[in-house]
Design a protein around this motif. Sequence first.
Motif, mmCIF file in Angstrom:
data_model
loop_
_atom_site.group_PDB
_atom_site.id
_atom_site.type_symbol
_atom_site.label_atom_id
_atom_site.label_comp_id
_atom_site.label_asym_id
_atom_site.label_seq_id
_atom_site.Cartn_x
_atom_site.Cartn_y
_atom_site.Cartn_z
ATOM 1 N N GLU A 33 10.223 3.061 -6.367
ATOM 2 C CA GLU A 33 9.480 4.322 -6.526
ATOM 3 C C GLU A 33 10.387 5.525 -6.257
ATOM 4 O O GLU A 33 10.320 6.529 -6.964
ATOM 5 N N ARG A 40 11.981 8.565 -9.070
ATOM 6 C CA ARG A 40 11.890 10.020 -8.898
ATOM 7 C C ARG A 40 13.265 10.679 -8.822
ATOM 8 O O ARG A 40 13.431 11.811 -9.232
ATOM 9 N N SER A 60 2.311 1.834 -3.354
ATOM 10 C CA SER A 60 1.244 2.322 -4.231
ATOM 11 C C SER A 60 0.968 3.806 -3.992
ATOM 12 O O SER A 60 0.784 4.580 -4.939
ATOM 13 N N GLU A 61 0.951 4.209 -2.720
ATOM 14 C CA GLU A 61 0.752 5.635 -2.401
ATOM 15 C C GLU A 61 1.904 6.467 -2.950
ATOM 16 O O GLU A 61 1.686 7.549 -3.501
ATOM 17 N N ARG A 117 0.836 -1.208 0.000
ATOM 18 C CA ARG A 117 0.000 0.000 0.000
ATOM 19 C C ARG A 117 0.869 1.256 0.000
ATOM 20 O O ARG A 117 0.576 2.233 -0.684
ATOM 21 N N GLN A 118 1.928 1.216 0.793
ATOM 22 C CA GLN A 118 2.815 2.368 0.868
ATOM 23 C C GLN A 118 3.480 2.626 -0.488
ATOM 24 O O GLN A 118 3.530 3.768 -0.952
ATOM 25 N N SER A 148 3.649 5.798 -5.519
ATOM 26 C CA SER A 148 3.552 5.819 -6.985
ATOM 27 C C SER A 148 2.609 6.913 -7.476
ATOM 28 O O SER A 148 2.691 7.343 -8.628
ATOM 29 N N GLU A 149 1.723 7.372 -6.603
ATOM 30 C CA GLU A 149 0.765 8.415 -6.990
ATOM 31 C C GLU A 149 1.321 9.825 -6.798
ATOM 32 O O GLU A 149 0.688 10.800 -7.203
ATOM 33 N N LEU A 150 2.499 9.942 -6.203
ATOM 34 C CA LEU A 150 3.114 11.261 -6.025
ATOM 35 C C LEU A 150 3.604 11.787 -7.372
ATOM 36 O O LEU A 150 3.919 11.003 -8.269
ATOM 37 N N PRO A 151 3.730 13.103 -7.513
ATOM 38 C CA PRO A 151 4.288 13.642 -8.756
ATOM 39 C C PRO A 151 5.695 13.096 -8.991
ATOM 40 O O PRO A 151 6.375 12.681 -8.049
ATOM 41 N N GLY A 195 7.824 15.290 -6.129
ATOM 42 C CA GLY A 195 7.194 14.163 -5.452
ATOM 43 C C GLY A 195 7.976 13.726 -4.227
ATOM 44 O O GLY A 195 7.394 13.388 -3.188
#
Length: 196
Positions: free
Chosen positions: A134, A138, A72-73, A69-70, A75-78, A83
Amino acid sequence: MARYGGEHKEATRRRIVETAGRRLKRDGIDGSGIATLMADAGLTNGAFYAHFESKDDLVATVVGDQLGRQASEFSELPGGRAGLEILVGEYLSPAHRDQPDVGCPSAALLDEVGRCTEATKKAYTAGTKAILDEICTRLAPEDPESARGAALALFTMLVGSMQLARAVSDKELSDAVLEEGIRNAEALIRARTKQK
């Protein structure tokens, strides 16, 4: 009496994993017995073994779920530096420090995971690699693998800073740990993502 279908069983299993994730991060693995974990999910102890072979099985499942879950969260950051700066600010915040049950599983459970079963360690390793991927993406979108060392440094800096901030009883010192952690993490990010 009608038996519940597979969909109900999966929903129940999901509820156990979600509530156990919060409890384990709040009270620790050793501090959370099956009776408490099942009561949190609104179920009896007897229902536990319909979903998990043992507490160790549940812990491995929860650790994998929480880290997944972490990742995945994250991955949604810019993308890029923006990000990462959001990640650092949210991670090293007083709100995260004060709410371990809804925060990072590493900061809450790392010391115990090292003493867990091989299955839990494997779940933790897979989740950590996903998080590092992730961060790498970035730090160096053009060549993520080149940023592996910097990603490791950043992640360990975040987790260690949060663990220390939670461990001290002096609020001013705890706040200072978070502030210095942010400064150091942002310096690492700037150095790694410096404009060429």
